[in-house]
Structure formats: C-alpha cells, structure tokens
Write an enzyme that holds these catalytic residues in place. Sequence first.
Site, PDB file in Angstrom:
ATOM      1  N   HIS A  84       0.869  -1.186   0.000  1.00 25.32           N
ATOM      2  CA  HIS A  84       0.000   0.000   0.000  1.00 25.32           C
ATOM      3  C   HIS A  84       0.908   1.239   0.000  1.00 25.32           C
ATOM      4  O   HIS A  84       2.023   1.201   0.528  1.00 25.32           O
ATOM      5  CB  HIS A  84      -0.844  -0.047   1.286  1.00 25.32           C
TER       6      HIS A  84
ATOM      7  N   ASP B  83       3.054  -4.450   8.166  1.00 24.86           N
ATOM      8  CA  ASP B  83       1.831  -3.651   8.039  1.00 24.86           C
ATOM      9  C   ASP B  83       0.654  -4.619   8.186  1.00 24.86           C
ATOM     10  O   ASP B  83       0.357  -5.382   7.267  1.00 24.86           O
ATOM     11  CB  ASP B  83       1.851  -2.957   6.672  1.00 24.86           C
TER      12      ASP B  83
ATOM     13  N   GLN C  53      -4.585  -5.168   7.077  1.00 30.87           N
ATOM     14  CA  GLN C  53      -5.597  -6.086   6.542  1.00 30.87           C
ATOM     15  C   GLN C  53      -5.569  -7.446   7.225  1.00 30.87           C
ATOM     16  O   GLN C  53      -6.258  -8.368   6.777  1.00 30.87           O
ATOM     17  CB  GLN C  53      -5.397  -6.268   5.030  1.00 30.87           C
TER      18      GLN C  53
ATOM     19  N   LYS D  49     -10.274  -0.788  10.712  1.00 32.96           N
ATOM     20  CA  LYS D  49     -10.335  -1.991   9.870  1.00 32.96           C
ATOM     21  C   LYS D  49     -10.612  -3.236  10.702  1.00 32.96           C
ATOM     22  O   LYS D  49     -10.698  -4.337  10.163  1.00 32.96           O
ATOM     23  CB  LYS D  49      -9.033  -2.138   9.084  1.00 32.96           C
TER      24      LYS D  49
ATOM     25  N   CYS E 219      -4.807   2.387  -3.571  1.00 34.18           N
ATOM     26  CA  CYS E 219      -3.551   2.926  -3.016  1.00 34.18           C
ATOM     27  C   CYS E 219      -2.384   1.980  -3.257  1.00 34.18           C
ATOM     28  O   CYS E 219      -1.475   1.874  -2.421  1.00 34.18           O
ATOM     29  CB  CYS E 219      -3.685   3.252  -1.522  1.00 34.18           C
TER      30      CYS E 219
HETATM   31  N1  7TS Z   1      -1.816  -0.761   4.715  1.00 33.97           N
HETATM   32  C1  7TS Z   1      -2.713  -1.540   4.101  1.00 33.97           C
HETATM   33  C2  7TS Z   1      -2.334  -2.926   3.691  1.00 33.97           C
HETATM   34  C3  7TS Z   1      -3.992  -1.032   3.863  1.00 33.97           C
HETATM   35  O1  7TS Z   1      -4.888  -1.812   3.262  1.00 33.97           O
HETATM   36  C4  7TS Z   1      -4.315   0.287   4.255  1.00 33.97           C
HETATM   37  C5  7TS Z   1      -5.656   0.905   3.940  1.00 33.97           C
HETATM   38  C6  7TS Z   1      -3.351   1.030   4.927  1.00 33.97           C
HETATM   39  C7  7TS Z   1      -2.107   0.478   5.127  1.00 33.97           C
HETATM   40  C8  7TS Z   1      -3.617   2.403   5.449  1.00 33.97           C
HETATM   41  O2  7TS Z   1      -4.502   2.332   6.509  1.00 33.97           O
HETATM   42  P1  7TS Z   1      -5.044   3.681   7.188  1.00 33.97           P
HETATM   43  O3  7TS Z   1      -6.079   3.198   8.142  1.00 33.97           O
HETATM   44  O4  7TS Z   1      -3.891   4.319   7.864  1.00 33.97           O
HETATM   45  O5  7TS Z   1      -5.597   4.508   6.070  1.00 33.97           O
HETATM   46  N2  7TS Z   1      -6.313   0.293   2.862  1.00 33.97           N
HETATM   47  C9  7TS Z   1      -7.420   0.746   2.231  1.00 33.97           C
HETATM   48  C10 7TS Z   1      -8.049   0.045   1.228  1.00 33.97           C
HETATM   49  O6  7TS Z   1      -7.681  -1.045   0.806  1.00 33.97           O
HETATM   50  N3  7TS Z   1      -9.116   0.736   0.794  1.00 33.97           N
HETATM   51  O7  7TS Z   1      -9.191   1.883   1.504  1.00 33.97           O
HETATM   52  C11 7TS Z   1      -8.139   1.892   2.403  1.00 33.97           C
END
Ligand code: 7TS
Length: 415
Positions: free
Chosen positions: A132, A209, A212, A235, A373
């Site tokens: 990401h 990370d 997910q 999430k 992303c």
């Molecule tokens: N890493 C992964 C693997 C992610 O899927 C996401 C967000 C992030 C980091 C960032 O997370 P945040 O909570 O700091 O924004 N992924 C997604 C997605 O797949 N669709 O919208 C956000």
Amino acid sequence: MPAGSPSSAQTFDVARIRRDFPILQRRVHGRPLVYLDNAATTQKPAAVVDRLARYYREENANIHRGVHALSVEATDAYDAARETVRRFLNAGDAREIVFVRGTTEAINLVAATWGRTHLGAGDEVVVTEMEHHSNIVPWQLACQAAGARLRVAPITDAGELRLDAFEQLLCPRTRVVAVNHVSNALGTVNPVKEIARRAHAHGAVVLVDGAQAVAHLPVDVRAIGCDFYAFSGHKVFGPTGVGALWGRAELLDAMPPYQGGGDMIRSVTFERTLYNELPYKFEAGTPNIAGAVGLASALDYVAAIGLDRIAAHEHELTSYGTDALSCIGGLRLTGTAPGKAGILAFVIDDIHPHDIGTILDRAGVAIRAGHHCCQPLMGRLGVPATARASLALYNTREDVDALAAALRDAKAVFA
Ligand code: 7TS
C-alpha cells in the site's frame, strides 16, 4: 457474558453476528445493503458504538492530568485499552504499544524516527511490489533524507511474494524490510515469519503492516518475530482515527520522539528537555482517548468470537466467491495466491472498474474500484484499476450471490 457480546455457540452463527451490526439493516437505493468494502473500512458492532457513547456520556475527561475522579476513570480506561491491544497482539509488554491515528501514522513514525537515526547513505530499505502507498511513501521520504535506496521485492502473476528474489535483495546494506501481512489489493497472506527470519539473518529490522490482517486472522507478534507491527482500529470494527504501533521496547527506547508536545516529556527547560518513558514518549498531546477505548471494545468483540473461527468462515466464503466469480465470462481475478484472505479483486473485459462499482451500488452492493492505493502493484498487474469485493465476518453466501447477480446485470448493461 456481557450484553452485546457475540454468541458463544461453537457453530459460526453469522445471522447472530449480523444482528450485532445495526448498519447492516440499512437499505441503499431501496435495496438491502450488501457491504463488501471491508478492506476500506469495517462496520461497527453496537457494542463499540455503545462504548464510545458511554465514554462520552459518563467518563470523558483528559488523561494523565487531573486529580479528579473523571480524569482517573478516563486514564484507567485508556490504560486498560493499551493492555487489551497488548493481549490481542500477544506482545510482551504494554509499554510496547503506542496509540497512533492508524497504520499510516504508525509506519510514518517508524520511518521518520528509526529511519532518521539508522539510515545512512548507501543503506537499503526493502519493500514488496504489493505494498500500500502508506508502506512505500514513508520509506521513500526516509530514503531521500538519508541518501538510502528503496529496493522492491517482486511478486508472481498469482500475487505471491517471490521469496527467492526477496532473499537475493538482502545484503549487509539492508536496514529495513517493510511488508504487509495481508495485501489489501490481492488478499495474499505473506509468510511474515519466514520473511522476518531471513531479514534478521542479514541484520535488518522488520516492520509488518497488519492493516488487513487483524480482523481476519490471529496475530501473534512474538510468534512472527518481527520488530514493528502496525494496524488501524477502523479496519477491525473499531473507530476511525485510532490504531496501534507495536515495537520492541529496546528499539522504541532508542528512537527519538516523533512529535513534541504535552505528555511526551519528563521535564522541559528552554535549554534541555527530557523525554518521557515508553510509550508516552511517542504520544504527544491529548490522544484519541475515546478512540482507544472504542478500539479495545472492538478487539474484545472479535476475540470473543475467535479469530480462528472468523478466518475459517472467511476462507469458506472466499472459495465460494472465487467459484461464483469464475463462472462470469470475461471476468479475471487479480490475486489468486493459495490460502489468500477474503479479497476478491477482478477486472471484466471492456467494463471499467468504476462503472462496475457504480452499477453495483445501484443494486445496494458496496465494493471499491480503483488502484486501492497500490499504484505500483496495478502497474505490475498491467491494469489501471480493479474492482474489489472484500469480506468480513458478517458476510454471507447470500452477499456473494448478490455480488455475482449484480455483476451479471452490469455485463448485460454493457453488452
Ligand atoms: N496498509 C494496508 C495494507 C492497507 O490496506 C491500508 C488501507 C493502509 C495500510 C492504510 O490504513 P489507514 O487506516 O492508515 O488509512 N487500505 C485501504 C483500502 O484497501 N481501501 O481503503 C483503504
């Protein structure tokens, strides 16, 4: 069992679980909501919504400051939330849990502070093709500042990390390996324990990370053997604006602060400031107290159901969905790694993913379309974007059937 906690029945009672999530009763465009955008954010059980409301109705005060009763209660709730996160990740010590805004901030924190002190000219940071942007750009910034170099481990066409090629990138200049536990765009579950073992053999630190992963499989940071683990509360059925970074105490201790301000100091003079102990050194300013408390109730919620059972349910649904989508002519799944998590990403001949998303929305089916992303990954896959249905514990075969039916309708519209 406390009110609002999930069924303790051994069978995975998805109807019972769905009743815990008020939003799933909604209709969208006159149709029952079929929520399949869980990788973007998950819905919240009533237990979490109620916990947030109770915090603001009954306990709200600033922490670590007041001698009064409310401040003590808020501080206790915040400290208890940190312990809940520790337990959830099986970390050894609550001092190793730093509350942050989310995965993005957690990775930026490590890239900025560990990066500032450990990366030098000629050093290397290894990421993968399936990261990401939030696990790419912070490392680019750190590399640019240090004169270090970003190296990228390749993936197979199915979306698996090529471990052999990854290993070949590792060398004495490798300082960091940063990899996702589960890919948001492919569903691939990376062999993070093996990745950490190989990275450590070359003296690198390992950041995972977990954005997910935490809602979909059991996570044990000590079993993985990584050095940092990042995730977002939203999430994993918790509130937005809160997440956690786990880091080994000896690494966090040696890192400079990320932001300066209240609570992160032991003493301040204009000549010299002494920083607070872990984890407060990394929590400058009033934190997201309600968010942390709400996150803890979300983690309690999933822990009571059991991540093994959630993973089993989602695996069954993923193979059901893979079969259902594979029957649709012209549809190609992007991400077919064995044992992958509940991400069904795909392209359909001659229909732009955004059009797919819009037509599905009219049918009440919420998915995401775009690059997720992961622009470098889209380049590797040779597509500008994909459509993506992402599953969570409350999804059913009926949801997948509704997705497949809406996709057939979309194909008819474009025929
Ligand atoms: N890493 C992964 C693997 C992610 O899927 C996401 C967000 C992030 C980091 C960032 O997370 P945040 O909570 O700091 O924004 N992924 C997604 C997605 O797949 N669709 O919208 C956000």
